[in-house]
Design a protein around this motif. Structure first.
Motif, PDB file in Angstrom:
ATOM      1  N   GLN A   1       0.821  -1.208   0.000  1.00 44.07           N
ATOM      2  CA  GLN A   1       0.000   0.000   0.000  1.00 44.07           C
ATOM      3  C   GLN A   1       0.855   1.257   0.000  1.00 44.07           C
ATOM      4  O   GLN A   1       2.057   1.221   0.222  1.00 44.07           O
ATOM      5  CB  GLN A   1      -0.955  -0.005   1.195  1.00 44.07           C
ATOM      6  N   GLU A   2       0.192   2.380  -0.232  1.00 43.60           N
ATOM      7  CA  GLU A   2       0.907   3.646  -0.364  1.00 43.60           C
ATOM      8  C   GLU A   2       1.267   4.229   0.993  1.00 43.60           C
ATOM      9  O   GLU A   2       0.888   3.700   2.040  1.00 43.60           O
ATOM     10  CB  GLU A   2       0.066   4.636  -1.167  1.00 43.60           C
ATOM     11  N   ALA A   3       1.994   5.332   0.969  1.00 41.68           N
ATOM     12  CA  ALA A   3       2.457   5.987   2.195  1.00 41.68           C
ATOM     13  C   ALA A   3       1.288   6.304   3.111  1.00 41.68           C
ATOM     14  O   ALA A   3       0.241   6.775   2.669  1.00 41.68           O
ATOM     15  CB  ALA A   3       3.210   7.264   1.847  1.00 41.68           C
ATOM     16  N   ALA A   4       1.472   6.039   4.403  1.00 41.59           N
ATOM     17  CA  ALA A   4       0.391   6.232   5.369  1.00 41.59           C
ATOM     18  C   ALA A   4       0.941   6.189   6.782  1.00 41.59           C
ATOM     19  O   ALA A   4       2.070   5.739   7.018  1.00 41.59           O
ATOM     20  CB  ALA A   4      -0.674   5.149   5.205  1.00 41.59           C
ATOM     21  N   THR A   5       0.125   6.663   7.726  1.00 39.14           N
ATOM     22  CA  THR A   5       0.407   6.527   9.150  1.00 39.14           C
ATOM     23  C   THR A   5      -0.581   5.529   9.722  1.00 39.14           C
ATOM     24  O   THR A   5      -1.782   5.793   9.799  1.00 39.14           O
ATOM     25  CB  THR A   5       0.264   7.883   9.874  1.00 39.14           C
TER      26      THR A   5
ATOM     27  N   SER B   1      -9.268   5.436  17.014  1.00 41.52           N
ATOM     28  CA  SER B   1      -8.435   4.730  16.030  1.00 41.52           C
ATOM     29  C   SER B   1      -8.252   5.497  14.733  1.00 41.52           C
ATOM     30  O   SER B   1      -7.420   5.110  13.913  1.00 41.52           O
ATOM     31  CB  SER B   1      -8.942   3.315  15.729  1.00 41.52           C
ATOM     32  N   GLU B   2      -8.977   6.600  14.518  1.00 45.51           N
ATOM     33  CA  GLU B   2      -8.781   7.386  13.299  1.00 45.51           C
ATOM     34  C   GLU B   2      -7.476   8.181  13.379  1.00 45.51           C
ATOM     35  O   GLU B   2      -7.037   8.573  14.454  1.00 45.51           O
ATOM     36  CB  GLU B   2      -9.939   8.348  13.080  1.00 45.51           C
TER      37      GLU B   2
ATOM     38  N   THR C   1      -5.349  11.099   5.436  1.00 44.78           N
ATOM     39  CA  THR C   1      -6.352  10.395   6.227  1.00 44.78           C
ATOM     40  C   THR C   1      -5.710   9.143   6.819  1.00 44.78           C
ATOM     41  O   THR C   1      -4.491   9.013   6.853  1.00 44.78           O
ATOM     42  CB  THR C   1      -7.551  10.008   5.345  1.00 44.78           C
ATOM     43  N   ASP C   2      -6.540   8.189   7.260  1.00 43.61           N
ATOM     44  CA  ASP C   2      -6.032   6.951   7.859  1.00 43.61           C
ATOM     45  C   ASP C   2      -4.988   6.258   6.982  1.00 43.61           C
ATOM     46  O   ASP C   2      -3.952   5.815   7.463  1.00 43.61           O
ATOM     47  CB  ASP C   2      -7.172   5.934   8.061  1.00 43.61           C
ATOM     48  N   GLY C   3      -5.317   6.136   5.671  1.00 44.08           N
ATOM     49  CA  GLY C   3      -4.533   5.248   4.821  1.00 44.08           C
ATOM     50  C   GLY C   3      -3.747   5.901   3.714  1.00 44.08           C
ATOM     51  O   GLY C   3      -3.258   5.203   2.821  1.00 44.08           O
ATOM     52  N   GLY C   4      -3.597   7.232   3.737  1.00 43.54           N
ATOM     53  CA  GLY C   4      -2.805   7.849   2.687  1.00 43.54           C
ATOM     54  C   GLY C   4      -3.087   9.325   2.521  1.00 43.54           C
ATOM     55  O   GLY C   4      -3.934   9.912   3.201  1.00 43.54           O
ATOM     56  N   PHE C   5      -2.361   9.922   1.558  1.00 47.58           N
ATOM     57  CA  PHE C   5      -2.485  11.351   1.317  1.00 47.58           C
ATOM     58  C   PHE C   5      -3.800  11.692   0.624  1.00 47.58           C
ATOM     59  O   PHE C   5      -4.304  10.924  -0.204  1.00 47.58           O
ATOM     60  CB  PHE C   5      -1.324  11.849   0.441  1.00 47.58           C
TER      61      PHE C   5
ATOM     62  N   ARG D   1     -11.918  12.398   1.666  1.00 47.17           N
ATOM     63  CA  ARG D   1     -11.784  11.835   0.321  1.00 47.17           C
ATOM     64  C   ARG D   1     -10.385  11.266   0.141  1.00 47.17           C
ATOM     65  O   ARG D   1      -9.568  11.751  -0.639  1.00 47.17           O
ATOM     66  CB  ARG D   1     -12.112  12.897  -0.732  1.00 47.17           C
ATOM     67  N   GLY D   2     -10.144  10.229   0.908  1.00 41.31           N
ATOM     68  CA  GLY D   2      -8.872   9.512   0.888  1.00 41.31           C
ATOM     69  C   GLY D   2      -9.094   8.142   1.483  1.00 41.31           C
ATOM     70  O   GLY D   2     -10.201   7.801   1.916  1.00 41.31           O
TER      71      GLY D   2
END
Length: 501
Positions: free
Chosen positions: A175-179, A318-319, A299-303, A454-455
């Motif tokens: 997956q792409e860049a995320a925190t 958890s968000e 957002t949660d999973g990426g830019f 919207r991510g």
């Protein structure tokens, strides 16, 4: 009608409904349980011993104590790979003791330390190996929240490690860049183990994040921030069993990265804050006490596709959100702080007088999209969230580890509709999380989501009476959990299972 009376009526109604069961023995046991619980609730409401932490709608929760800013915030260490070929980490769940307060030792849990955990770093395309070790005196699991991995590697309640047990997982980062973050997920014990300190962050980087001109100096202008509210007893201990609330345990004391009364020292530059709501149940609405704006970039999973200018951002448990505050452009730097919507001071800032060369504002971050095909797809799975306290269900059922609630084909996109059904008290927000994947929000009550949603997401807040549609695809096979991320609701059975084949 008072809220306390409403709670009693709700419990009595649940009792009457349970009387319709055709199984006499099960019916009798259920009635006895609910009568005892109703009696306990009435007693608690009368003597105030429980309702001091009561928040049946989460609209009137206890206010957090203001941070005095006397303690420089702890910055979690970046864990170093144990090999130069690929990436390998060892993560231990441990008991600890730490001086959260001066001259007092608090018993805690932590990963590779006394409280909270280090930050793990992954890169898209690489193979990662993680050696997990349970050094607690009880079972635990290692759940990789937001990570797209197989059901075997996900670390749900089926993958418990006994005290002293070890397990190694291996996976490719796709997956792409995320925190992201990691925490325990044992059935019925998640809330207590997280409460005692088991939580840590994961950073994924990719070629896109490498080229973006955004703050990237870890601990200087790229800051991880784990927000968790807690209640300490008169001995300054985390006595979870004494304060646990079936509807979500809310505290009056804030820990940020495990630091009480924190302050964050920053330069006059753009600073990237990676926010995680790591609380059991509390929602946070982050804003600057000056009312000035910042931008959200992820957002949660990426830019996001581009920065979104905001005056506040709300995160349910958890968000995550990544925001950038430009401290060189604010009107006032005196007594500056990040605050909650109730006015409580969460994190004071100490801004250096020295000017720092700041990067230009980035206009394009990502190429995220929701396709016309996804928007036109019919709903294939309906999720109904309902109830409060111990009476929480998904589609009228409590979690059963032997039951598969849904199946879905690997690599196939489907549309789920999540409905938060109101109860007689109006209901409460449920943060709904799905393991092993990231999804797209299609709509909230038929309306396109706000720009800052919207991510990619793995958790979504669903308000009472609201219906949310998401487009979701699983890259890997296995059995995954979906559940409310109010941890006490999860432990009380507000959880289901989907098998991806």
């Amino acid at each position: 009608m008072s809220r306390k009376t409403q709670v009693v009526i709700f419990s009595l109604c649940a009792l009457l409904i349970s009387g319709c069961s055709s199984d006499a023995q099960s019916n009798e046991q259920s009635n006895e349980h609910m009568m005892n619980q109703t009696s306990n609730e009435q007693h608690s409401m009368m003597d105030g011993s429980t309702m001091g932490n009561g928040h049946m709608s989460h609209n009137n929760v206890v206010r957090l104590k203001d941070s005095t800013g006397e303690n420089e915030i702890n910055i979690p260490p970046l864990l170093t790979s144990e090999t130069t070929v690929g990436t390998e980490y060892t993560v231990k769940a441990q008991k600890g003791s730490v001086n959260i307060f001066d001259n007092v030792t608090t018993e805690t849990f932590g990963y590779n330390g006394d409280l909270v955990g280090p930050v793990l770093q992954f890169r898209k395309g690489e193979t990662v190996k993680i050696n997990t070790i349970n050094e607690l005196d009880e079972e635990t699991t290692f759940h990789w929240h937001g990570l797209e991995v197989s059901g075997e590697a996900d670390g749900g309640p089926h993958k418990t490690l006994s005290p002293g047990e070890e397990e190694t997982i291996e996976f490719e980062v796709t997956q792409e860049a995320a925190t992201l973050w990691f925490h325990p997920h044992p059935e019925g014990k998640t809330s207590e183990q997280v409460y005692k300190g088991l939580a840590g962050l994961i950073y994924i980087e990719d070629p896109n994040s490498a080229k973006l001109e955004i703050p990237k100096k870890y601990g200087e202008n790229d800051i991880p921030l784990v927000f968790q509210d807690r209640i300490f007893d008169d001995q300054h201990q985390l006595n979870y069993k004494a304060v646990m609330n079936e509807d979500g345990t809310i505290g009056d004391t804030l820990l940020v990265n495990g630091t009480v009364n924190p302050v964050l020292k920053v330069g006059k530059e753009q600073v990237r804050l990676r926010l995680l709501n790591g609380s059991n149940a509390r929602n946070f609405t982050f804003k600057l006490n000056t009312g000035e704006s910042f931008v959200q970039i992820a957002t949660d999973g990426g830019f996001l596709n581009e920065p979104v200018t905001l005056n506040e951002v709300t995160l349910t448990p958890s968000e995550r959100a990544e925001i950038i505050i430009d401290f060189s452009q604010l009107n006032s730097l005196k007594d500056l702080s990040l605050m909650n919507e109730d006015g409580s001071i969460l994190l004071p800032f100490e801004v250096s007088d020295q000017e720092v060369a700041s990067t230009q504002a980035v206009k394009q971050l990502n190429e995220f999209s929701v396709t016309d095909e996804e928007k036109a797809m019919p709903v294939t799975k309906n999720i109904e969230l309902f109830g409060m306290m111990d009476h929480v269900t998904i589609n009228g059922k409590k979690f059963d580890p032997q039951r598969i609630d849904f199946t879905q084909e690997q690599g196939v996109t489907e549309v789920w509709e999540i409905y938060n059904k109101k109860d007689m008290m109006g209901g409460m927000i449920h943060p709904f999380h799905i393991h092993g994947t990231q999804f797209k929000i299609l709509s909230r009550d038929g309306v396109e989501p706000n720009e800052n949603e919207r991510g990619w997401k793995d958790t979504i807040s669903v308000h009472p009476g609201e219906k949310v549609k998401i487009a979701i695809q699983f890259k890997h096979k296995g059995v995954y959990m979906f559940h409310c991320h109010i941890l006490e609701h999860e432990d009380n059975g507000m959880m289901g299972q989907i098998e991806v084949k």
